[in-house]
Design an enzyme around this catalytic site. Structure first.
Site, PDB file in Angstrom:
ATOM      1  N   ASP A  42       0.842  -1.204   0.000  1.00 35.16           N
ATOM      2  CA  ASP A  42       0.000   0.000   0.000  1.00 35.16           C
ATOM      3  C   ASP A  42       0.877   1.255   0.000  1.00 35.16           C
ATOM      4  OD1 ASP A  42       0.905  -0.288   2.578  1.00 35.16           O
ATOM      5  OD2 ASP A  42      -1.048   0.021   3.543  1.00 35.16           O
ATOM      6  N   SER A  43       2.210   1.051   0.086  1.00 31.79           N
ATOM      7  CA  SER A  43       3.153   2.153  -0.129  1.00 31.79           C
ATOM      8  C   SER A  43       2.973   2.718  -1.540  1.00 31.79           C
ATOM      9  CB  SER A  43       4.593   1.685   0.090  1.00 31.79           C
ATOM     10  OG  SER A  43       4.847   0.493  -0.623  1.00 31.79           O
ATOM     11  N   ASP A  81      -1.282  -5.938  -0.420  1.00 34.57           N
ATOM     12  CA  ASP A  81      -1.643  -5.337   0.865  1.00 34.57           C
ATOM     13  C   ASP A  81      -3.131  -5.030   0.945  1.00 34.57           C
ATOM     14  OD1 ASP A  81       0.341  -5.066   2.768  1.00 34.57           O
ATOM     15  OD2 ASP A  81       1.176  -3.240   1.876  1.00 34.57           O
ATOM     16  N   LYS A 110      -1.706  -9.325   2.583  1.00 34.69           N
ATOM     17  CA  LYS A 110      -0.953  -8.956   3.799  1.00 34.69           C
ATOM     18  C   LYS A 110      -1.810  -7.983   4.613  1.00 34.69           C
ATOM     19  CE  LYS A 110       2.953  -6.273   3.697  1.00 34.69           C
ATOM     20  NZ  LYS A 110       2.551  -5.050   4.417  1.00 34.69           N
ATOM     21  N   GLU A 112      -1.842  -5.598   8.241  1.00 32.04           N
ATOM     22  CA  GLU A 112      -1.058  -5.047   9.344  1.00 32.04           C
ATOM     23  C   GLU A 112      -1.753  -5.327  10.678  1.00 32.04           C
ATOM     24  OE1 GLU A 112      -0.139  -0.909   8.808  1.00 32.04           O
ATOM     25  OE2 GLU A 112       0.795  -1.261   6.860  1.00 32.04           O
ATOM     26  N   GLU A 179       8.694  -4.896  10.667  1.00 31.78           N
ATOM     27  CA  GLU A 179       9.228  -3.606  10.194  1.00 31.78           C
ATOM     28  C   GLU A 179       9.769  -2.770  11.354  1.00 31.78           C
ATOM     29  OE1 GLU A 179       6.702  -1.627   7.401  1.00 31.78           O
ATOM     30  OE2 GLU A 179       7.902   0.219   7.429  1.00 31.78           O
TER      31      GLU A 179
END
Ligand code: KIV
Length: 267
Positions: A42-43, A81, A110, A112, A179
């Site tokens: 999602d970056s 993401d 993925k 978070e 991270e």
């Protein structure tokens, strides 16, 4: 690479490499490389769209990037993401997002964090969709964390992180991104889990590493995080090429005289 290869790589002590990709052109280059796995992060909201954080990523944005990457990297294991809040609004919207990303060509999603969406995570895994966890600095929580800072520095937060990592493995995650946590903590989590831990800014003792593609290719204009290693000076190489293009248009060097090509072809 298939899902079974993640655990096998860890058992055999083989480090895993993962890189982000957001578009077809770059995905084709990654597909031709030895890199194990591709993350449609999602970056993308920041790197491709210039937003200040990942909070602006939506399911539709992630779906479009995932489709492009899946077309460009058909031989790679593609992880997509789940964007900000997409798994926090109840089961049905979360599953709509999973469906959109998997139908776009992802092999896994993925998510978070863990606290507050454990049941959703479990349901996704029980629906036979592989899930990669993500703990430590979780960028979707940047405002709660007070910035992009190292996590798990004190013993209480380190213990909580270890418990969450163990729970993610127990729920059935096939891998975990860790991270920006101290190297020692990342090493301990990696040693305690049977699934591979893929680090970013978390030192050398994880089972693999992930970087943002544009960071490692030196294509980011802003100062990259300290842990990034640039394998190419992409910005200056591309700027030089553009400057040469501009100069040749202006000095008549481009387009070239077709007669010259003709002579070369005939020779
Ligand atoms: O979105 C992303 O690029 C990521 C990686 C930095 C792990 O989640």
């Amino acid at each position: 690479m298939k899902i079974q290869d993640f655990r096998r790589a860890k058992e055999e002590g083989r480090k895993l490499s993962m890189v982000t990709a957001y578009d077809y052109t770059m995905a084709r280059i990654v597909n031709a490389s030895a890199v194990d796995c591709v993350l449609v992060g999602d970056s993308a909201a920041m790197v491709m769209h210039g937003h200040p954080s990942t909070l602006q990523a939506t399911t539709e944005l992630m779906r479009l990037h995932t489709r492009a990457v899946a077309r460009g990297a058909p031989d790679k294991f593609v992880v997509a993401d789940m964007p900000f809040l997409s798994f926090r609004k109840g089961l049905a919207p979360a599953m709509d997002c999973v469906q959109a990303l998997m139908q776009a060509g992802a092999c896994a999603v993925k998510l978070e964090g863990l606290i507050g969406h454990e049941a959703t995570l479990e349901h996704i895994i029980r629906s036979d969709v592989p899930v990669m966890g993500h703990l430590g600095l979780t960028p979707q929580s940047v405002h709660k964390l007070g910035g992009y800072r190292v996590q798990g520095r004190d013993s209480a937060s380190a213990r909580a992180l270890k418990e969450q990592a163990a729970r993610l493995e127990e729920l059935g995650c096939f891998a975990l991104v860790l991270e920006c946590v101290p190297e020692e903590l990342a090493g301990e989590v990696s040693a305690e889990l049977s699934i591979p831990v893929i680090g970013i800014g978390s030192g050398r003792r994880t089972d693999g590493q992930v970087l943002v593609l544009q960071d490692l290719l030196g294509m980011t204009h802003d100062l990259a995080p300290k842990f990034v290693k640039r394998y190419l000076e992409g910005c200056s190489l591309m700027k030089d090429a553009l400057d040469r293009f501009d100069a040749e248009i202006k000095n008549g060097g481009f387009p070239e005289d077709p007669a010259k090509h003709h002579r070369v072809a005939k020779a």
